[in-house]
Design a protein around this motif. Structure first.
Motif, PDB file in Angstrom:
ATOM      1  N   THR A  87      -2.117   5.756  -1.294  1.00 33.22           N
ATOM      2  CA  THR A  87      -2.230   4.959  -0.076  1.00 33.22           C
ATOM      3  C   THR A  87      -1.750   3.539  -0.334  1.00 33.22           C
ATOM      4  O   THR A  87      -2.039   2.951  -1.387  1.00 33.22           O
ATOM      5  CB  THR A  87      -3.699   4.936   0.404  1.00 33.22           C
ATOM      6  OG1 THR A  87      -4.151   6.285   0.558  1.00 33.22           O
ATOM      7  CG2 THR A  87      -3.831   4.195   1.731  1.00 33.22           C
ATOM      8  N   TYR A  88      -1.035   2.980   0.661  1.00 35.32           N
ATOM      9  CA  TYR A  88      -0.434   1.652   0.518  1.00 35.32           C
ATOM     10  C   TYR A  88      -0.965   0.720   1.612  1.00 35.32           C
ATOM     11  O   TYR A  88      -1.276   1.162   2.732  1.00 35.32           O
ATOM     12  CB  TYR A  88       1.087   1.740   0.635  1.00 35.32           C
ATOM     13  CG  TYR A  88       1.715   2.678  -0.369  1.00 35.32           C
ATOM     14  CD1 TYR A  88       2.125   2.236  -1.619  1.00 35.32           C
ATOM     15  CD2 TYR A  88       1.887   4.026  -0.060  1.00 35.32           C
ATOM     16  CE1 TYR A  88       2.698   3.104  -2.543  1.00 35.32           C
ATOM     17  CE2 TYR A  88       2.455   4.907  -0.975  1.00 35.32           C
ATOM     18  CZ  TYR A  88       2.852   4.435  -2.211  1.00 35.32           C
ATOM     19  OH  TYR A  88       3.407   5.299  -3.120  1.00 35.32           O
ATOM     20  N   ASP A  89      -1.058  -0.567   1.273  1.00 38.52           N
ATOM     21  CA  ASP A  89      -1.452  -1.543   2.290  1.00 38.52           C
ATOM     22  C   ASP A  89      -0.209  -2.078   3.004  1.00 38.52           C
ATOM     23  O   ASP A  89       0.908  -1.607   2.772  1.00 38.52           O
ATOM     24  CB  ASP A  89      -2.301  -2.665   1.680  1.00 38.52           C
ATOM     25  CG  ASP A  89      -1.522  -3.561   0.725  1.00 38.52           C
ATOM     26  OD1 ASP A  89      -0.288  -3.425   0.606  1.00 38.52           O
ATOM     27  OD2 ASP A  89      -2.162  -4.418   0.077  1.00 38.52           O
ATOM     28  N   ASP A  90      -0.401  -3.056   3.883  1.00 37.07           N
ATOM     29  CA  ASP A  90       0.717  -3.539   4.697  1.00 37.07           C
ATOM     30  C   ASP A  90       1.690  -4.411   3.926  1.00 37.07           C
ATOM     31  O   ASP A  90       2.725  -4.815   4.468  1.00 37.07           O
ATOM     32  CB  ASP A  90       0.191  -4.290   5.929  1.00 37.07           C
ATOM     33  CG  ASP A  90      -0.733  -5.436   5.569  1.00 37.07           C
ATOM     34  OD1 ASP A  90      -1.121  -5.551   4.382  1.00 37.07           O
ATOM     35  OD2 ASP A  90      -1.085  -6.213   6.467  1.00 37.07           O
ATOM     36  N   THR A  91       1.406  -4.687   2.648  1.00 36.22           N
ATOM     37  CA  THR A  91       2.365  -5.405   1.807  1.00 36.22           C
ATOM     38  C   THR A  91       3.178  -4.444   0.939  1.00 36.22           C
ATOM     39  O   THR A  91       4.033  -4.873   0.174  1.00 36.22           O
ATOM     40  CB  THR A  91       1.652  -6.419   0.892  1.00 36.22           C
ATOM     41  OG1 THR A  91       0.901  -5.708  -0.118  1.00 36.22           O
ATOM     42  CG2 THR A  91       0.723  -7.318   1.692  1.00 36.22           C
ATOM     43  N   GLY A  92       2.866  -3.126   1.037  1.00 40.56           N
ATOM     44  CA  GLY A  92       3.547  -2.138   0.207  1.00 40.56           C
ATOM     45  C   GLY A  92       2.868  -1.885  -1.121  1.00 40.56           C
ATOM     46  O   GLY A  92       3.369  -1.097  -1.936  1.00 40.56           O
ATOM     47  N   ARG A  93       1.722  -2.529  -1.356  1.00 42.74           N
ATOM     48  CA  ARG A  93       0.992  -2.349  -2.617  1.00 42.74           C
ATOM     49  C   ARG A  93       0.199  -1.045  -2.582  1.00 42.74           C
ATOM     50  O   ARG A  93      -0.458  -0.728  -1.588  1.00 42.74           O
ATOM     51  CB  ARG A  93       0.043  -3.536  -2.813  1.00 42.74           C
ATOM     52  CG  ARG A  93      -0.925  -3.406  -3.970  1.00 42.74           C
ATOM     53  CD  ARG A  93      -1.860  -4.588  -4.047  1.00 42.74           C
ATOM     54  NE  ARG A  93      -2.611  -4.779  -2.799  1.00 42.74           N
ATOM     55  CZ  ARG A  93      -3.680  -5.575  -2.690  1.00 42.74           C
ATOM     56  NH1 ARG A  93      -4.090  -6.285  -3.738  1.00 42.74           N
ATOM     57  NH2 ARG A  93      -4.292  -5.686  -1.531  1.00 42.74           N
ATOM     58  N   ALA A  94       0.236  -0.254  -3.675  1.00 44.35           N
ATOM     59  CA  ALA A  94      -0.594   0.941  -3.775  1.00 44.35           C
ATOM     60  C   ALA A  94      -2.037   0.514  -4.017  1.00 44.35           C
ATOM     61  O   ALA A  94      -2.325  -0.224  -4.962  1.00 44.35           O
ATOM     62  CB  ALA A  94      -0.111   1.832  -4.909  1.00 44.35           C
ATOM     63  N   PRO A 131      -6.632   0.115  -8.270  1.00 45.34           N
ATOM     64  CA  PRO A 131      -6.240  -0.957  -9.183  1.00 45.34           C
ATOM     65  C   PRO A 131      -7.430  -1.844  -9.511  1.00 45.34           C
ATOM     66  O   PRO A 131      -8.384  -1.958  -8.720  1.00 45.34           O
ATOM     67  CB  PRO A 131      -5.187  -1.733  -8.385  1.00 45.34           C
ATOM     68  CG  PRO A 131      -4.771  -0.832  -7.282  1.00 45.34           C
ATOM     69  CD  PRO A 131      -5.935   0.042  -6.978  1.00 45.34           C
ATOM     70  N   PRO A 132      -7.404  -2.515 -10.659  1.00 48.94           N
ATOM     71  CA  PRO A 132      -8.525  -3.381 -11.038  1.00 48.94           C
ATOM     72  C   PRO A 132      -8.626  -4.590 -10.121  1.00 48.94           C
ATOM     73  O   PRO A 132      -7.614  -5.109  -9.630  1.00 48.94           O
ATOM     74  CB  PRO A 132      -8.179  -3.796 -12.468  1.00 48.94           C
ATOM     75  CG  PRO A 132      -6.685  -3.687 -12.543  1.00 48.94           C
ATOM     76  CD  PRO A 132      -6.326  -2.530 -11.658  1.00 48.94           C
ATOM     77  N   GLY A 133      -9.851  -5.016  -9.866  1.00 44.99           N
ATOM     78  CA  GLY A 133     -10.079  -6.251  -9.109  1.00 44.99           C
ATOM     79  C   GLY A 133      -9.812  -6.145  -7.633  1.00 44.99           C
ATOM     80  O   GLY A 133      -9.814  -7.166  -6.932  1.00 44.99           O
ATOM     81  N   LEU A 134      -9.598  -4.941  -7.121  1.00 45.17           N
ATOM     82  CA  LEU A 134      -9.267  -4.803  -5.706  1.00 45.17           C
ATOM     83  C   LEU A 134     -10.465  -5.108  -4.823  1.00 45.17           C
ATOM     84  O   LEU A 134     -10.367  -5.826  -3.835  1.00 45.17           O
ATOM     85  CB  LEU A 134      -8.748  -3.385  -5.428  1.00 45.17           C
ATOM     86  CG  LEU A 134      -8.114  -3.146  -4.064  1.00 45.17           C
ATOM     87  CD1 LEU A 134      -6.818  -3.938  -3.932  1.00 45.17           C
ATOM     88  CD2 LEU A 134      -7.840  -1.651  -3.858  1.00 45.17           C
TER      89      LEU A 134
END
Length: 249
Positions: free
Chosen positions: A219-226, A157-160
């Protein structure tokens, strides 16, 4: 000195397992465990056959089976040489760079593409971003001991995070994500196989049409964001996935 002289090679003539296969398994184990190191030259097939009481065609068949697996290579004017053993990767949320480094395989990376592109339908769906919106695209060739192992294409995603080409050459993407404070939690992954297209075959030093392993992972982080969508190609002669299967109670 023939490095196989130091190995305790034995064949069981009473076993139903073919003699060539018994020998091939022992040589493969010696390569995997480091008793036969990359670059080692195997001695004369005639000498090895005499030492084990085998026929030369039996020894030749054993060696050829390891050549076919990519563990040995025949070099004209040099002989039969040990190359790098296949990387066996457990199915867990880890990066190829970390797996190679942990195995002592001296990973390196050629960064082929590091840019911002419009999200395709597939990428947008995987990352949860608008179709046609900006996403970061990476294309890398991952090597072990200077040999290509995998071609990696990733979208983020942009700005990650700031994806510096120099850092991407020096380390793995997951290390950069963790370094930016992103906690990797889980992934959805599928594994398959297909024939190598001409450009892919050239990158991976395989014949055109050779079989390649494929992997797609979100892959997802601990907030559920891809946080990453990857489509990767691997050389099956250098790489495999390992599964642990459990019986349901």
């Amino acid at each position: 000195m023939d490095p196989t002289d130091a190995l305790d090679l034995r064949v069981d003539r009473s076993s139903p397992v073919p003699l060539y296969f018994q020998l091939a398994q022992q040589l493969e184990a010696a390569i995997e465990h480091g008793a036969l190191t990359p670059g080692s030259l195997l001695g004369n097939e005639i000498d090895l056959a005499a030492r084990l009481g085998l026929s030369r065609p039996t020894v030749r068949q054993a060696i050829q089976s390891l050549v076919d697996k990519g563990l040995l290579v025949r070099r004209r004017g040099v002989g039969t040489q040990v190359v790098h053993s296949q990387v066996k990767r457990p199915l867990e949320l880890s990066s190829l760079y970390d797996d190679l480094a942990a195995a002592g395989r001296r990973p390196s990376t050629n960064v082929l593409v590091n840019t911002v592109v419009d999200a395709t339908v597939e990428v947008a769906a995987a990352l949860g971003v608008p179709e046609g919106g900006d996403v970061h695209r990476l294309e890398r060739l991952r090597l072990a001991h200077g040999e290509p192992v995998a071609y990696l294409c990733n979208h983020l995603p942009p700005g990650l995070l700031d994806l510096d080409t120099g850092q991407l050459r020096a380390t793995g993407l997951y290390r950069l994500l963790r370094g930016a404070g992103i906690t990797l939690h889980s992934a959805r992954q599928s594994i398959g196989a297909r024939a190598a297209a001409p450009a892919e075959a050239e990158r991976l030093d395989e014949p055109e049409g050779a079989p390649l392993l494929t992997m797609r992972r979100t892959t997802y982080d601990d907030t559920g964001r891809a946080v990453e969508f990857g489509t990767h190609l691997y050389r099956p002669s250098r790489y495999s996935f390992e599964f642990q299967l459990l019986v349901r109670p």
